[in-house]
Write a protein that holds these residues in place. Structure first.
Motif, mmCIF file in Angstrom:
data_model
loop_
_atom_site.group_PDB
_atom_site.id
_atom_site.type_symbol
_atom_site.label_atom_id
_atom_site.label_comp_id
_atom_site.label_asym_id
_atom_site.label_seq_id
_atom_site.Cartn_x
_atom_site.Cartn_y
_atom_site.Cartn_z
ATOM 1 N N GLY A 1 0.779 -1.228 0.000
ATOM 2 C CA GLY A 1 0.000 0.000 0.000
ATOM 3 C C GLY A 1 0.809 1.275 0.000
ATOM 4 O O GLY A 1 0.250 2.370 -0.098
ATOM 5 N N GLY A 2 2.129 1.149 0.116
ATOM 6 C CA GLY A 2 2.953 2.342 0.088
ATOM 7 C C GLY A 2 3.005 2.942 -1.305
ATOM 8 O O GLY A 2 2.521 2.365 -2.275
ATOM 9 N N GLY A 3 3.593 4.132 -1.400
ATOM 10 C CA GLY A 3 3.715 4.785 -2.694
ATOM 11 C C GLY A 3 4.011 6.251 -2.541
ATOM 12 O O GLY A 3 4.396 6.723 -1.465
ATOM 13 N N LEU A 4 3.817 6.977 -3.629
ATOM 14 C CA LEU A 4 4.056 8.412 -3.662
ATOM 15 C C LEU A 4 2.715 9.138 -3.606
ATOM 16 O O LEU A 4 1.790 8.824 -4.365
ATOM 17 C CB LEU A 4 4.801 8.784 -4.942
ATOM 18 N N VAL A 5 2.613 10.108 -2.710
ATOM 19 C CA VAL A 5 1.378 10.869 -2.560
ATOM 20 C C VAL A 5 1.742 12.331 -2.283
ATOM 21 O O VAL A 5 2.806 12.612 -1.717
ATOM 22 C CB VAL A 5 0.512 10.283 -1.425
ATOM 23 N N GLY B 1 8.762 -4.192 4.940
ATOM 24 C CA GLY B 1 8.573 -2.753 4.868
ATOM 25 C C GLY B 1 7.983 -2.304 3.545
ATOM 26 O O GLY B 1 8.102 -2.987 2.522
ATOM 27 N N THR B 2 7.340 -1.148 3.576
ATOM 28 C CA THR B 2 6.805 -0.538 2.370
ATOM 29 C C THR B 2 7.120 0.955 2.409
ATOM 30 O O THR B 2 6.982 1.599 3.445
ATOM 31 C CB THR B 2 5.287 -0.790 2.238
ATOM 32 N N GLN B 3 7.562 1.480 1.280
ATOM 33 C CA GLN B 3 8.014 2.861 1.216
ATOM 34 C C GLN B 3 6.840 3.820 1.036
ATOM 35 O O GLN B 3 5.985 3.618 0.177
ATOM 36 C CB GLN B 3 8.990 3.040 0.047
ATOM 37 N N VAL B 4 6.831 4.854 1.847
ATOM 38 C CA VAL B 4 5.866 5.950 1.705
ATOM 39 C C VAL B 4 6.644 7.234 1.445
ATOM 40 O O VAL B 4 7.537 7.586 2.226
ATOM 41 C CB VAL B 4 4.997 6.103 2.967
ATOM 42 N N THR B 5 6.306 7.902 0.356
ATOM 43 C CA THR B 5 6.943 9.168 0.012
ATOM 44 C C THR B 5 5.861 10.226 -0.155
ATOM 45 O O THR B 5 4.878 9.989 -0.851
ATOM 46 C CB THR B 5 7.766 9.041 -1.271
ATOM 47 N N VAL B 6 6.050 11.361 0.491
ATOM 48 C CA VAL B 6 5.089 12.451 0.425
ATOM 49 C C VAL B 6 5.776 13.659 -0.207
ATOM 50 O O VAL B 6 6.800 14.122 0.296
ATOM 51 C CB VAL B 6 4.560 12.802 1.826
ATOM 52 N N ALA C 1 8.871 7.721 4.934
ATOM 53 C CA ALA C 1 9.607 6.711 5.678
ATOM 54 C C ALA C 1 9.317 5.343 5.072
ATOM 55 O O ALA C 1 8.422 5.203 4.235
ATOM 56 C CB ALA C 1 9.191 6.716 7.148
ATOM 57 N N ILE C 2 10.080 4.372 5.520
ATOM 58 C CA ILE C 2 9.724 2.989 5.277
ATOM 59 C C ILE C 2 8.852 2.556 6.453
ATOM 60 O O ILE C 2 9.250 2.736 7.609
ATOM 61 C CB ILE C 2 10.951 2.081 5.149
ATOM 62 N N TYR C 3 7.691 2.013 6.139
ATOM 63 C CA TYR C 3 6.752 1.603 7.174
ATOM 64 C C TYR C 3 6.794 0.085 7.312
ATOM 65 O O TYR C 3 6.682 -0.649 6.316
ATOM 66 C CB TYR C 3 5.339 2.070 6.823
ATOM 67 N N TYR C 4 6.952 -0.357 8.554
ATOM 68 C CA TYR C 4 7.046 -1.772 8.866
ATOM 69 C C TYR C 4 5.907 -2.182 9.795
ATOM 70 O O TYR C 4 5.507 -1.416 10.671
ATOM 71 C CB TYR C 4 8.352 -2.075 9.593
ATOM 72 N N CYS C 5 5.427 -3.411 9.627
ATOM 73 C CA CYS C 5 4.521 -3.950 10.643
ATOM 74 C C CYS C 5 5.244 -5.066 11.385
ATOM 75 O O CYS C 5 6.094 -5.770 10.823
ATOM 76 C CB CYS C 5 3.214 -4.436 10.049
ATOM 77 N N GLY C 6 4.922 -5.163 12.655
ATOM 78 C CA GLY C 6 5.498 -6.174 13.510
ATOM 79 C C GLY C 6 4.404 -6.880 14.278
ATOM 80 O O GLY C 6 3.315 -6.332 14.470
ATOM 81 N N ALA C 7 4.691 -8.095 14.721
ATOM 82 C CA ALA C 7 3.718 -8.868 15.488
ATOM 83 C C ALA C 7 4.382 -9.463 16.715
ATOM 84 O O ALA C 7 5.561 -9.822 16.690
ATOM 85 C CB ALA C 7 3.109 -9.973 14.627
#
Length: 124
Positions: free
Chosen positions: A8-12, A117-122, A92-98
């Protein structure tokens, strides 16, 4: 071994929204607390939000309350992070943990399993 896959990450553009997904192989899913963390460029990983195994408890970084929302869908073993009113500094790079713990802890070291991780760029 628990596997987590973020997407779901990306450029926004600034002010926009994104929804991140964390699909997990954890079984039973209902017994794992899941958290989102992020790592901005050149900085340490930081807590974003977490949701308890029951789904009743949530925890957010103070600076993100009101803009970010965490939720879970037990039918497809997925945790979501809805991010609204995005800012350039959310890049940032967004990570989920369990973790098998029951508390939506912000403690990075309490989480046993991590996604890639998934990259989010704004952009401004």
């Amino acid at each position: 071994q628990v596997q987590l896959v973020e997407s779901g990450g990306g450029l926004v553009q600034a002010g926009g929204s994104l929804r991140l997904s964390c699909a997990t192989s954890a079984r039973p899913f209902a017994l794992y607390t899941t958290g989102w963390f992020r790592q901005p460029p050149g900085k340490a990983r930081e807590f974003v939000a977490a949701i308890s195994w029951s789904g009743d408890g949530t925890n957010y970084a103070d600076s993100l309350k009101g803009r970010f929302s965490i939720s879970r869908d037990v039918t497809n073993n997925t945790v979501y992070l809805q991010m609204n009113s995005l800012k350039v500094e959310d890049k940032a790079i967004y990570y989920c943990g369990a973790t098998p713990g029951v508390t939506p802890t912000p403690r990075f070291d309490f989480y046993n399993y991590w996604g890639q991780g998934t990259q989010v760029t704004v952009s401004s």
